[in-house]
Motif scaffolding. Sequence first.
Motif, short mmCIF file in Angstrom:
data_model
loop_
_atom_site.label_atom_id
_atom_site.label_comp_id
_atom_site.label_asym_id
_atom_site.label_seq_id
_atom_site.Cartn_x
_atom_site.Cartn_y
_atom_site.Cartn_z
N GLU A 24 8.69 14.35 -35.83
CA GLU A 24 10.14 14.41 -36.04
C GLU A 24 10.70 13.04 -36.38
OE1 GLU A 24 14.33 15.46 -33.75
OE2 GLU A 24 12.49 15.24 -32.61
N VAL A 25 10.26 12.03 -35.62
CA VAL A 25 10.73 10.67 -35.85
C VAL A 25 10.33 10.19 -37.24
CG1 VAL A 25 10.30 8.27 -35.19
CG2 VAL A 25 10.95 9.94 -33.45
N VAL A 26 9.08 10.43 -37.62
CA VAL A 26 8.58 9.97 -38.92
C VAL A 26 9.35 10.62 -40.07
CG1 VAL A 26 6.59 10.04 -40.48
CG2 VAL A 26 6.29 9.35 -38.08
N GLU A 27 9.60 11.94 -39.98
CA GLU A 27 10.32 12.62 -41.04
C GLU A 27 11.73 12.07 -41.20
OE1 GLU A 27 9.19 14.94 -43.32
OE2 GLU A 27 7.34 14.14 -42.47
N LYS A 28 12.37 11.73 -40.08
CA LYS A 28 13.72 11.20 -40.16
C LYS A 28 13.72 9.78 -40.76
CE LYS A 28 18.01 11.25 -37.54
NZ LYS A 28 18.64 11.69 -36.28
N ILE A 29 12.71 9.00 -40.42
CA ILE A 29 12.60 7.67 -41.03
C ILE A 29 12.43 7.79 -42.53
CG2 ILE A 29 11.15 5.60 -41.19
CD1 ILE A 29 10.56 5.93 -38.20
N LYS A 30 11.57 8.71 -42.97
CA LYS A 30 11.37 8.92 -44.41
C LYS A 30 12.66 9.33 -45.09
CE LYS A 30 6.52 10.44 -44.24
NZ LYS A 30 5.63 11.63 -44.42
N GLU A 31 13.44 10.16 -44.42
CA GLU A 31 14.67 10.70 -45.03
C GLU A 31 15.78 9.66 -45.07
OE1 GLU A 31 18.11 14.05 -44.03
OE2 GLU A 31 16.27 13.97 -42.84
N MET A 32 15.98 8.93 -43.96
CA MET A 32 17.17 8.11 -43.84
C MET A 32 16.92 6.61 -43.83
SD MET A 32 19.34 10.32 -41.03
CE MET A 32 20.81 9.36 -41.35
N PHE A 90 16.67 2.36 -33.27
CA PHE A 90 15.80 2.94 -32.25
C PHE A 90 15.50 4.40 -32.60
CE2 PHE A 90 18.29 -0.44 -30.57
CZ PHE A 90 17.35 -1.21 -29.90
N PRO A 91 14.26 4.70 -32.99
CA PRO A 91 13.92 6.07 -33.39
C PRO A 91 13.85 7.00 -32.18
CG PRO A 91 12.33 4.46 -34.24
CD PRO A 91 13.12 3.79 -33.18
N VAL A 92 14.86 7.82 -32.01
CA VAL A 92 14.88 8.79 -30.93
C VAL A 92 15.33 10.13 -31.49
CG1 VAL A 92 15.37 7.09 -29.14
CG2 VAL A 92 17.26 8.23 -30.29
N SER A 93 14.95 11.19 -30.82
CA SER A 93 15.43 12.49 -31.25
C SER A 93 16.84 12.71 -30.72
CB SER A 93 14.51 13.60 -30.72
OG SER A 93 14.76 13.81 -29.35
N SER A 94 17.54 13.67 -31.29
CA SER A 94 18.91 13.95 -30.87
C SER A 94 18.96 14.44 -29.43
CB SER A 94 19.53 15.01 -31.79
OG SER A 94 18.71 16.17 -31.82
N ASP A 95 17.83 14.92 -28.89
CA ASP A 95 17.80 15.39 -27.50
C ASP A 95 17.63 14.25 -26.51
OD1 ASP A 95 17.93 17.97 -28.45
OD2 ASP A 95 15.75 18.17 -28.56
#
Length: 597
Positions: free
Chosen positions: A363-371, A463-468
Amino acid sequence: MGCTAQVWLEARMDADGNMRLKADSDSEITKGFCSCLIWVLDGAEPEEVLNLKTEDLGAWSVVGLQGRSNSRVNTWHNVLIGMQKRTKDLVAEREGKPPGEPFPSLVITADGIHAKGSYAEAARFLLPDELKIQELVNVLREKRIGVVAHFYMDPEVQGVLTAAQKHWPHIHISDSLVMADTAVKMANAGCQYITVLGVDFMAENVRAILDQAGFSEVGVYRMSSERIGCSLADAASNPAYMDYIEAASMASPSLHVVYINTSLETKANAHELVPTITCTSSNVVQTILQAFAQVPGLNVWYGPDTYMGTNIVELFQQMAVMTDDEIAEIHPEHNQDTIRSLLPRMHYYQDGTCMVHHLFGHEVVEKIKEMYCDAFLTAHFEVPGEMFSLTMEAKKRGMGVVGSTQNMLDFITDRVQEALDRNVNDHLQFILGTESGMVTSIVAAVRGLLRSGRVKVNVEIVFPVSSDSVTRTSSGSSNGLSSGEVGNFMEVPIIPGVATGEGCSIHGGCASCPYMKMNSLNSLLKVCHHLPEQKHDLLAYEAARLNLQTRHGKLIADVGCEPILHMRHFQATKSLPEKLIYQILHPCGNGKSTAFS
């Protein structure tokens, strides 16, 4: 970011839904590179822009980039990624998709910091309590107490210690390896006690190394009456790990490379089965490559961190397709043939993870790639393979680093210094791929650089964290913060790191180690105030000497220190010690190394 010259990029979508791109630079060569990208992609459909891979540019380099420096090639790659990021944003806007929720971050400036998003509600480390600082300094000085602490401590504690360093020199914050070395220096300088803010194996190492250095009279104290564990060290204490080492002892010649983040008991018991050398995340690759170079036909057994083992193998697989010159830059005694030949003899343990770095998953990696695909990436060597691969790709473009906490800190400060040297206003964005407590040392180092600069450079730590995994601030909190605005701590918005690990999520993590957060300021003050008159009240806090014996009757403290001393020899000479080589080449028939027969 990541470009040697200044580059400006503009992207928009025309009425037909095609991308219109413009670029400019203050460097004629860089402007030419950007013009090539514009020639290919201006007017293209979004999918064409997004589908162009950086490796596709390799074919172009044969024509236009031969003889050019890597920094020029990196510029070309980084501008392409910037184009793709802006394309993604415009496509999402056209399709009416809501913008993604950004990761929380801290923006560091010469004047203070600004908090973006919610992650926790403690910012006391920015302006620590002066009374607490003075209380700590007074008791440390009066009783000759040294403090060695790990980067991953709670930021509030680090803030007080950082401020106290100005008044008492025997306070040191570092990674785990340097802690024991620094404790010896403190004992040499006259410290009677050493307090250790970390997990138990760190205090154990400090105790054993002090004994080896002749300072057995210096007391060593932990910060809790309870056990301060470590998921990685626990994995190596599992019987399955000794089964792994038993299997290694059946193959000859063999070397066990064990991560420093393990207990002395693990190191000692393993060393009696297979010759062992410790390693850190910053020297593990060089240690293994040097071992393969020095001992023909060697089998290397790494453990216990599975992710790090996986990442090492992936790195060697990448090296196997490099040119001999590129490989020689990493290690001068290797080439494509030697790297390919060692791959079948490189083994790693399959069931050991750090609970914090495990959280940097899909999840973290996909968000880094996206944003955040155009941000600088930093990652500890213990992160899962997906995060490792992403950061290694960024490293090729001059945009990332994989290594130890110190490697990450050095990378950030180097990039900030480069921005200051360019003497232009800039905004640098770094993804922090490790435990969030690291932010305190980063803030201190970066603020020190920014205060000396004449230009406006802002540094954003993401800081790569999930929304939860976030803790919301109170409704009355402000979104902005500068060091001059801190009055009532209840009104301070955030810093990363949820207290005691609460609020963490397996979906992306809060990257906060609950064991490290057991090292509280109150515990430190309690230990210091009780020494030496009330030592009897601190028996549970004392890092006791290991009087246990190995299966062959040797003291664990003595045998467990030898792999550490082997590593120290390697760090000093860049080669494995002759004693270790002898142990590898002359194993005894009963499975224990010759040195302990």
